[in-house]
Design a protein around this motif. Sequence first.
Motif, short mmCIF file in Angstrom:
data_model
loop_
_atom_site.label_atom_id
_atom_site.label_comp_id
_atom_site.label_asym_id
_atom_site.label_seq_id
_atom_site.Cartn_x
_atom_site.Cartn_y
_atom_site.Cartn_z
N ILE A 81 4.47 -5.70 -7.23
CA ILE A 81 4.40 -5.15 -7.68
C ILE A 81 5.96 -4.11 -8.35
O ILE A 81 5.51 -3.60 -8.84
CB ILE A 81 4.55 -3.75 -6.07
CG1 ILE A 81 3.33 -4.11 -5.70
CG2 ILE A 81 4.83 -2.42 -6.44
CD1 ILE A 81 2.80 -4.24 -4.42
N ALA B 68 1.87 6.77 -6.65
CA ALA B 68 0.85 7.87 -7.12
C ALA B 68 1.23 9.67 -7.08
O ALA B 68 1.01 10.05 -7.21
CB ALA B 68 -0.36 7.03 -6.27
N GLU C 8 0.34 -1.20 -0.08
CA GLU C 8 -0.23 -0.05 0.20
C GLU C 8 0.90 1.21 -0.03
O GLU C 8 0.88 2.17 -1.05
CB GLU C 8 -0.99 -0.42 1.03
CG GLU C 8 -1.36 1.08 1.33
CD GLU C 8 -2.64 1.17 2.86
OE1 GLU C 8 -2.91 2.12 3.28
OE2 GLU C 8 -2.87 -0.66 3.16
N ARG D 267 2.97 1.73 -3.17
CA ARG D 267 1.60 2.20 -4.49
C ARG D 267 1.51 4.22 -4.35
O ARG D 267 1.29 4.85 -5.18
CB ARG D 267 0.21 1.44 -4.99
CG ARG D 267 0.24 -0.07 -5.35
CD ARG D 267 -0.61 -0.61 -4.78
NE ARG D 267 -0.33 -1.72 -6.04
CZ ARG D 267 -0.25 -2.27 -6.79
NH1 ARG D 267 0.03 -1.50 -7.94
NH2 ARG D 267 0.07 -3.51 -7.95
N ASP D 268 1.26 4.10 -3.07
CA ASP D 268 0.76 5.44 -2.11
C ASP D 268 2.51 7.02 -3.07
O ASP D 268 1.92 7.26 -3.01
CB ASP D 268 0.74 5.49 -1.36
CG ASP D 268 -0.92 5.25 -0.34
OD1 ASP D 268 -1.23 4.32 -1.05
OD2 ASP D 268 -0.41 5.00 1.12
#
Length: 181
Positions: free
Chosen positions: A87, A42, A35, A38-39
């Motif tokens: 990922i 982003a 998480e 990905r944060d």
Amino acid sequence: MKALIVIDYTNDFVATDGALTCGEPGQAIEGRIGELIRDFLAEGDFVVMAVDAHREQDPYHPETGLYPPHNIIGTAGRNLYGSIQEIYEEFEDTIHWMDKTRYSAFQGTDLALLLRTRGITEIHLVGVCTDICVLHTAIEGFYNGFSVVIHEDAVASFLPEGHKWALGHFQNQLGMTVRKK
């Protein structure tokens, strides 16, 4: 600017059959690490996979006599654990892979230079082990002038006592931020 540094989240340190595994505590943080990766991506932040790299039976490495062989270059033990490998493969062009041969991700690497050239002043640390490689990376980051944030829900260790001690040390002796989700 900030960076996320994922420390030693490999099969050898996390998988049940890993050569030097912290087992369930390490496995339990997989989702949170994913998480955070990905944060950070982003938001356009820098993400580094700082991965322990050893040669088998290296007589000159100080860890050779301390631990069983682990994270041997060219073995599956150096692959990232579980979904974190997926990922990484998805974002391989964006995530920076960095081999490290000491506890600290700064020691003997160009990490400080990579961070400074990107204008990064704040580093966020996740991975294993809280009281070994995360600890040494945090301390060296502190001495290199970076603001250091430890994500309590994304670090783990072999021993609960060492994990707890390191979290207290980050906050109480080093003035770092220990962030809970």
